[in-house]
Design a protein around this motif. Structure first.
Motif, short mmCIF file in Angstrom:
data_model
loop_
_atom_site.label_atom_id
_atom_site.label_comp_id
_atom_site.label_asym_id
_atom_site.label_seq_id
_atom_site.Cartn_x
_atom_site.Cartn_y
_atom_site.Cartn_z
N GLN A 18 -3.54 -30.37 -19.21
CA GLN A 18 -3.95 -29.03 -18.77
C GLN A 18 -3.29 -27.97 -19.64
O GLN A 18 -2.13 -28.08 -20.01
CB GLN A 18 -3.53 -28.79 -17.32
N TYR A 19 -4.08 -26.93 -19.97
CA TYR A 19 -3.56 -25.75 -20.65
C TYR A 19 -4.08 -24.54 -19.91
O TYR A 19 -5.28 -24.39 -19.70
CB TYR A 19 -4.03 -25.72 -22.11
N ASN A 20 -3.16 -23.66 -19.48
CA ASN A 20 -3.54 -22.46 -18.75
C ASN A 20 -2.97 -21.26 -19.50
O ASN A 20 -1.77 -21.00 -19.45
CB ASN A 20 -3.01 -22.51 -17.32
N ASN A 21 -3.82 -20.57 -20.23
CA ASN A 21 -3.38 -19.45 -21.06
C ASN A 21 -2.85 -18.29 -20.22
O ASN A 21 -1.85 -17.67 -20.59
CB ASN A 21 -4.52 -18.98 -21.95
N SER A 22 -3.48 -17.99 -19.11
CA SER A 22 -3.04 -16.84 -18.31
C SER A 22 -1.67 -17.08 -17.69
O SER A 22 -0.91 -16.13 -17.46
CB SER A 22 -4.07 -16.51 -17.23
N GLU A 23 -1.32 -18.33 -17.41
CA GLU A 23 0.00 -18.66 -16.87
C GLU A 23 0.98 -19.08 -17.97
O GLU A 23 2.14 -19.37 -17.68
CB GLU A 23 -0.11 -19.76 -15.83
N LYS A 24 0.50 -19.16 -19.21
CA LYS A 24 1.30 -19.57 -20.36
C LYS A 24 2.01 -20.90 -20.10
O LYS A 24 3.22 -21.03 -20.24
CB LYS A 24 2.30 -18.49 -20.74
N ARG A 25 1.21 -21.90 -19.71
CA ARG A 25 1.77 -23.21 -19.41
C ARG A 25 0.86 -24.32 -19.90
O ARG A 25 -0.37 -24.18 -19.91
CB ARG A 25 2.06 -23.37 -17.92
N MET A 26 1.48 -25.42 -20.29
CA MET A 26 0.77 -26.59 -20.76
C MET A 26 1.38 -27.80 -20.06
O MET A 26 2.61 -27.89 -19.95
CB MET A 26 0.90 -26.71 -22.27
N VAL A 27 0.54 -28.70 -19.58
CA VAL A 27 1.01 -29.87 -18.84
C VAL A 27 0.62 -31.12 -19.62
O VAL A 27 -0.54 -31.28 -20.02
CB VAL A 27 0.43 -29.91 -17.41
N PHE A 28 1.59 -32.00 -19.79
CA PHE A 28 1.39 -33.29 -20.45
C PHE A 28 1.62 -34.41 -19.46
O PHE A 28 2.29 -34.23 -18.44
CB PHE A 28 2.36 -33.46 -21.62
N GLN A 29 1.05 -35.60 -19.78
CA GLN A 29 1.23 -36.79 -18.96
C GLN A 29 1.66 -37.92 -19.90
O GLN A 29 1.09 -38.08 -20.98
CB GLN A 29 -0.09 -37.13 -18.27
N PRO A 30 2.66 -38.71 -19.51
CA PRO A 30 3.10 -39.81 -20.37
C PRO A 30 1.97 -40.79 -20.68
O PRO A 30 1.09 -41.01 -19.85
CB PRO A 30 4.19 -40.50 -19.54
N ILE A 31 2.03 -41.36 -21.88
CA ILE A 31 1.05 -42.40 -22.24
C ILE A 31 1.74 -43.74 -22.36
O ILE A 31 2.93 -43.84 -22.45
CB ILE A 31 0.30 -42.07 -23.55
#
Length: 62
Positions: free
Chosen positions: A49-62
């Motif tokens: 997930q990338y949310n520009n308005s909240e200035k946040r990016m979410v990653f998930q382990p692979i």
């Protein structure tokens, strides 16, 4: 500024990994992050997930 805060999603819980990330590069084993202070992290993860308005990016382990 468009610096983002990066979080890792593990078992439904988000943990902040790095703040003020300015550079994100895909590397052979995941993603390489660099923030405005020169701190670096390499994550074995994929972006979910990338949310520009909240200035946040979410990653998930692979």
């Amino acid at each position: 500024m468009c610096d983002v805060n990066v979080f890792m999603l593990k078992n439904g819980v988000e943990e902040k990994i790095l703040e003020n990330v300015d550079l994100i590069e895909e590397v052979a084993d995941g993603m390489h992050l660099v923030n405005i202070f020169g701190e670096e992290r390499t994550l074995k993860a994929r972006m979910v997930q990338y949310n520009n308005s909240e200035k946040r990016m979410v990653f998930q382990p692979i």
